[in-house]
Design a protein around this motif. Structure first.
Motif, PDB file in Angstrom:
ATOM      1  N   SER A 111       0.638  -1.048  -0.104  1.00 22.68           N
ATOM      2  CA  SER A 111      -0.090   0.070  -0.101  1.00 22.68           C
ATOM      3  C   SER A 111       0.874   1.274   0.077  1.00 22.68           C
ATOM      4  O   SER A 111       0.578   2.131  -0.754  1.00 22.68           O
ATOM      5  CB  SER A 111      -0.783   0.019   1.182  1.00 22.68           C
ATOM      6  OG  SER A 111      -1.625  -1.117   1.190  1.00 22.68           O
ATOM      7  N   MET A 123       1.037   3.917  -2.567  1.00 21.28           N
ATOM      8  CA  MET A 123       0.575   5.395  -2.416  1.00 21.28           C
ATOM      9  C   MET A 123       1.803   6.558  -2.824  1.00 21.28           C
ATOM     10  O   MET A 123       1.289   7.344  -3.477  1.00 21.28           O
ATOM     11  CB  MET A 123       0.585   5.276  -1.033  1.00 21.28           C
ATOM     12  CG  MET A 123      -0.097   6.762  -0.352  1.00 21.28           C
ATOM     13  SD  MET A 123      -1.656   7.239  -1.042  1.00 21.28           S
ATOM     14  CE  MET A 123      -2.656   6.158   0.222  1.00 21.28           C
ATOM     15  N   SER A 181      -3.716   3.548  -2.259  1.00 24.28           N
ATOM     16  CA  SER A 181      -3.203   2.214  -1.806  1.00 24.28           C
ATOM     17  C   SER A 181      -2.997   1.336  -2.800  1.00 24.28           C
ATOM     18  O   SER A 181      -2.484   0.264  -2.588  1.00 24.28           O
ATOM     19  CB  SER A 181      -3.775   1.804  -0.624  1.00 24.28           C
ATOM     20  OG  SER A 181      -4.998   1.661  -0.827  1.00 24.28           O
TER      21      SER A 181
END
Length: 198
Positions: A106, A110, A116
């Motif tokens: 994630s 990101m 994510s």
């Protein structure tokens, strides 16, 4: 992808970007090299996978190949590819969704995308006026007919005069590249399509 060997390859390729051989990080996947050969042996040993006719096992039953052409093709192919490209392809097979590359965490996603999970490619966003020709085979196990039908459903609002879909029922994947009648069946129409939209 409907072939047992393709599904097995997709599930077995778990090294992702960090594919590691000894202490050397591998950025290139060479199907003819040691890593590729070992990987293929591993996949071919899996239950339900038949590697006797390797080409047909991956692509489907090609109808129209000239074996002298196939021999020439195999002399120079398969070429190495980026591990990341291969991983991205296999991520799509495993998830069934066409997204940008999944970095595996994630946090990494990101950083790359501001979210994510990797963003999905939305095929209806292809400009409606962009000329598209989709030629696909009824026996193709890499570009499955059901997947092409899903794509055509996504493109249902495309300008009708800009979208051509051609199903060649007897063709599998490599017939489009090396079929003895591919010039007449596929390429003459492709050249005419380019001429119409140039």
């Amino acid at each position: 992808m409907t072939t047992p060997i393709g599904r097995a390859a997709g599930s077995a390729f778990s090294g992702e970007v960090r594919t590691n051989v000894g202490s050397t990080w591998v950025g290139e996947f060479d199907p003819k090299g040691a890593v590729g050969t070992n990987y293929l042996e591993f996949v071919c040993a899996m239950p339900g996978v038949n590697c006797y006719d390797l080409m047909a096992s991956f692509t489907g039953p090609n109808c129209c190949l000239n074996y002298s052409t196939v021999d020439m093709y195999l002399k120079y192919e398969l070429q190495p590819t980026s591990v990341r490209t291969l991983v991205h392809f296999l991520q799509t097979i495993r998830s069934g969704v066409i997204t940008k590359y999944d970095y595996g965490s994630s946090m990494a996603n990101m950083v790359a995308y501001g979210q994510s999970s990797p963003p999905e490619y939305h095929m209806p966003n292809i400009p409606h006026h962009l000329p598209l020709l989709l030629s696909y085979g009824g026996g193709d196990m890499l570009s499955d007919v059901k997947d092409v039908q899903l794509l055509l459903k996504d493109l249902r609002n495309h300008d009708a005069d800009k979208l051509v879909a051609q199903l060649v029922k007897e063709y599998a994947h490599l017939d489009f590249v090396m079929g003895v009648n591919a010039k007449q069946v596929v390429y003459d129409g492709l050249i005419a399509f380019f001429g119409k939209h140039s």
